[in-house]
Design an enzyme around this catalytic site. Structure first.
Site, PDB file in Angstrom:
ATOM      1  N   TRP A  99     -41.206 -32.572  -2.936  1.00  0.00           N
ATOM      2  CA  TRP A  99     -41.183 -31.250  -2.285  1.00  0.00           C
ATOM      3  C   TRP A  99     -41.331 -31.383  -0.780  1.00  0.00           C
ATOM      4  O   TRP A  99     -40.706 -30.649  -0.018  1.00  0.00           O
ATOM      5  CB  TRP A  99     -42.266 -30.335  -2.871  1.00  0.00           C
ATOM      6  CG  TRP A  99     -42.044 -30.061  -4.328  1.00  0.00           C
ATOM      7  CD1 TRP A  99     -42.836 -30.437  -5.366  1.00  0.00           C
ATOM      8  CD2 TRP A  99     -40.929 -29.379  -4.921  1.00  0.00           C
ATOM      9  NE1 TRP A  99     -42.287 -30.042  -6.557  1.00  0.00           N
ATOM     10  CE2 TRP A  99     -41.120 -29.386  -6.314  1.00  0.00           C
ATOM     11  CE3 TRP A  99     -39.784 -28.772  -4.408  1.00  0.00           C
ATOM     12  CZ2 TRP A  99     -40.211 -28.805  -7.210  1.00  0.00           C
ATOM     13  CZ3 TRP A  99     -38.876 -28.187  -5.291  1.00  0.00           C
ATOM     14  CH2 TRP A  99     -39.099 -28.211  -6.673  1.00  0.00           C
ATOM     15  N   ASP A 166     -47.993 -26.200   2.223  1.00  0.00           N
ATOM     16  CA  ASP A 166     -47.373 -25.785   0.959  1.00  0.00           C
ATOM     17  C   ASP A 166     -48.457 -25.912  -0.110  1.00  0.00           C
ATOM     18  O   ASP A 166     -48.786 -27.008  -0.553  1.00  0.00           O
ATOM     19  CB  ASP A 166     -46.175 -26.686   0.645  1.00  0.00           C
ATOM     20  CG  ASP A 166     -45.541 -26.368  -0.713  1.00  0.00           C
ATOM     21  OD1 ASP A 166     -46.079 -25.498  -1.443  1.00  0.00           O
ATOM     22  OD2 ASP A 166     -44.523 -26.996  -1.055  1.00  0.00           O
ATOM     23  N   LYS A 190     -47.591 -20.960 -10.462  1.00  0.00           N
ATOM     24  CA  LYS A 190     -48.519 -21.975 -10.976  1.00  0.00           C
ATOM     25  C   LYS A 190     -49.920 -21.390 -11.136  1.00  0.00           C
ATOM     26  O   LYS A 190     -50.413 -21.266 -12.240  1.00  0.00           O
ATOM     27  CB  LYS A 190     -48.514 -23.214 -10.091  1.00  0.00           C
ATOM     28  CG  LYS A 190     -47.199 -23.995 -10.212  1.00  0.00           C
ATOM     29  CD  LYS A 190     -46.779 -24.577  -8.927  1.00  0.00           C
ATOM     30  CE  LYS A 190     -45.317 -24.887  -8.797  1.00  0.00           C
ATOM     31  NZ  LYS A 190     -44.617 -25.475  -9.913  1.00  0.00           N
TER      32      LYS A 190
HETATM   33  C1  LIG Z   1     -45.536 -28.196  -4.250  1.00  0.00           C
HETATM   34  C2  LIG Z   1     -44.281 -27.414  -4.514  1.00  0.00           C
HETATM   35  N1  LIG Z   1     -43.575 -26.932  -3.490  1.00  0.00           N
HETATM   36  C3  LIG Z   1     -42.451 -26.222  -3.684  1.00  0.00           C
HETATM   37  C4  LIG Z   1     -41.959 -25.976  -4.949  1.00  0.00           C
HETATM   38  C5  LIG Z   1     -40.699 -25.184  -5.118  1.00  0.00           C
HETATM   39  O1  LIG Z   1     -41.051 -23.900  -5.516  1.00  0.00           O
HETATM   40  P1  LIG Z   1     -39.989 -22.765  -5.859  1.00  0.00           P
HETATM   41  O2  LIG Z   1     -39.410 -23.117  -7.182  1.00  0.00           O
HETATM   42  O3  LIG Z   1     -40.819 -21.510  -5.871  1.00  0.00           O
HETATM   43  O4  LIG Z   1     -38.961 -22.737  -4.776  1.00  0.00           O
HETATM   44  C6  LIG Z   1     -42.676 -26.444  -6.057  1.00  0.00           C
HETATM   45  C7  LIG Z   1     -42.190 -26.193  -7.428  1.00  0.00           C
HETATM   46  O5  LIG Z   1     -42.650 -26.709  -8.404  1.00  0.00           O
HETATM   47  C8  LIG Z   1     -43.855 -27.189  -5.827  1.00  0.00           C
HETATM   48  O6  LIG Z   1     -44.561 -27.670  -6.862  1.00  0.00           O
END
Ligand SMILES: Cc1ncc(COP(=O)(O)O)c(C=O)c1O
Length: 354
Positions: A99, A166, A190
């Site tokens: 991510w 994040d 989550k």
């Molecule tokens: C730490 C983290 N950042 C970003 C994301 C991406 O999130 P989204 O699906 O809401 O775009 C996730 C998805 O699992 C994640 O775990």
């Protein structure tokens, strides 16, 4: 079922019950929550309560705005840069997983970004430490908890540069020193609610400092001015998030969540370390209290162990393909009794196979 899924993930049972009633007939009004105008007092009240719970639970100082947006955390990868970064500024980024790497790719489209350190060399199994942050960087982007790899930042890098965090897979799981951050974002799915809304907490004074003409919908100031209702907001995910935050408050707030999550993590990591058939995948000091990753000593055991856990009512334990083995996500809503079921499975598996 004991839901160990990484996301969309477990929510408190009482939140799901109240939501199902609100979907059928909101507060006895004869209308579903999904049919009600976002400009009406009921929905405005829900939005206001959600915002005030975020401020209260995270103890946000004055000057921080709370937004409920759409587009997932993935939209924040670039929206942060679009609003805060131009050719005359610089972001720094700590690469701790897939991510972070995705965020880096998007940030670089809007201005300079230095990747200050990466743990990709060891499949993101640790959090880099002791790196330098360029003195001309305005922000350091961090991924507080790495959902896929099972690592978590437990101590902040030593810097005065404000963070962009994040917190998708750890928001409300522990207290946060908000003053270290200029911006925090988290997809709901989550620790907060269903997919469909993204929480953004932003220090208002940092906005409007770049030259770029930002599209209206992607400008944080638009949503601040209109209390997250510039366009039709995702009312149902925000309602569920509000109920979950209310549940966190009733449970004692984020400090109580931290204690509850540590107890679950200690129980599970204790068994991973004790059991001769399993091993953890991450550096011990960087272990996540949200996503616990572990693998069998013998690959041939993977399918059989998943089968055993399934027979005991566990779901969502298969590891992400980039780590393999197993991943137990033990978010706020999970009770320690569910973790005990998994630990009992590990003991039983050892008795049968060691
Ligand atoms: C730490 C983290 N950042 C970003 C994301 C991406 O999130 P989204 O699906 O809401 O775009 C996730 C998805 O699992 C994640 O775990």
């Amino acid at each position: 079922m004991h839901n160990f899924s990484a996301g969309p993930a477990i929510l408190p049972a009482e939140v799901i019950q109240t939501t199902s009633e609100a979907i059928a007939n909101y507060n006895g009004k004869g209308l579903s929550l999904m049919e009600m105008s976002h400009r009406g007092p009921d929905i405005v009240g829900i939005m206001e309560k959600a915002v005030s719970l975020v401020k209260e639970l995270l103890n946000l100082p004055a000057g921080y705005e709370v937004l409920f947006l759409t587009g997932g955390a993935s939209t924040q990868f670039f929206m942060t840069a679009m609003n805060l970064l131009d050719a005359n500024k610089k972001f720094a980024l700590l690469d701790t997983g897939a991510w972070s790497a995705k965020a880096y790719k998007e940030i670089c489209k809007f201005g300079p970004c230095d990747m200050v350190a990466s743990s990709k060399d060891k499949n993101y199994s640790y959090i880099p430490k002791g790196y330098d942050i360029p003195s001309d960087a305005t922000h350091l982007h961090i991924t507080n908890n790495n959902t896929i790899y099972g690592t978590q930042i437990h101590s902040y890098p030593d810097t005065n540069i404000p963070f962009i965090g994040d917190m998708s897979s750890e928001i409300f799981s522990r207290p946060v020193d908000a003053t270290k951050y200029d911006l925090i974002y988290a997809g709901a799915q989550k620790n907060m609610g269903p997919a469909g809304t993204t929480l953004v907490i932003v220090k208002e004074e940092i906005l409007g400092k770049i030259e770029r003409d930002i599209p209206t919908m992607l400008d944080y100031r638009t949503h601040i001015k209109k209390d997250s209702s510039f366009n039709t907001p995702p009312v149902l995910p925000i309602y569920v998030s509000m109920l979950t935050l209310d549940w966190v408050k009733k449970m004692g707030g984020v400090a109580a969540m931290q204690k509850r999550n540590k107890e679950k993590a200690d129980l599970l990591y204790g068994e991973i370390d004790r059991n001769s058939l399993f091993k953890g995948t991450t550096a011990v000091e960087d272990r996540s209290h949200m996503n616990v990753t572990f693998v069998p000593q013998d690959d041939a055991h993977t399918a059989a162990f998943l089968e055993l856990t399934k027979s005991k009512g566990c779901s969502g334990l298969k590891g992400h393909r980039s780590v393999g083995g197993f991943r137990a996500s033990i978010y706020n809503a999970m009770d320690i009794s569910s973790v005990q079921v998994l630990v009992d499975c590990m003991k039983e598996f050892e008795n049968q196979n060691a």
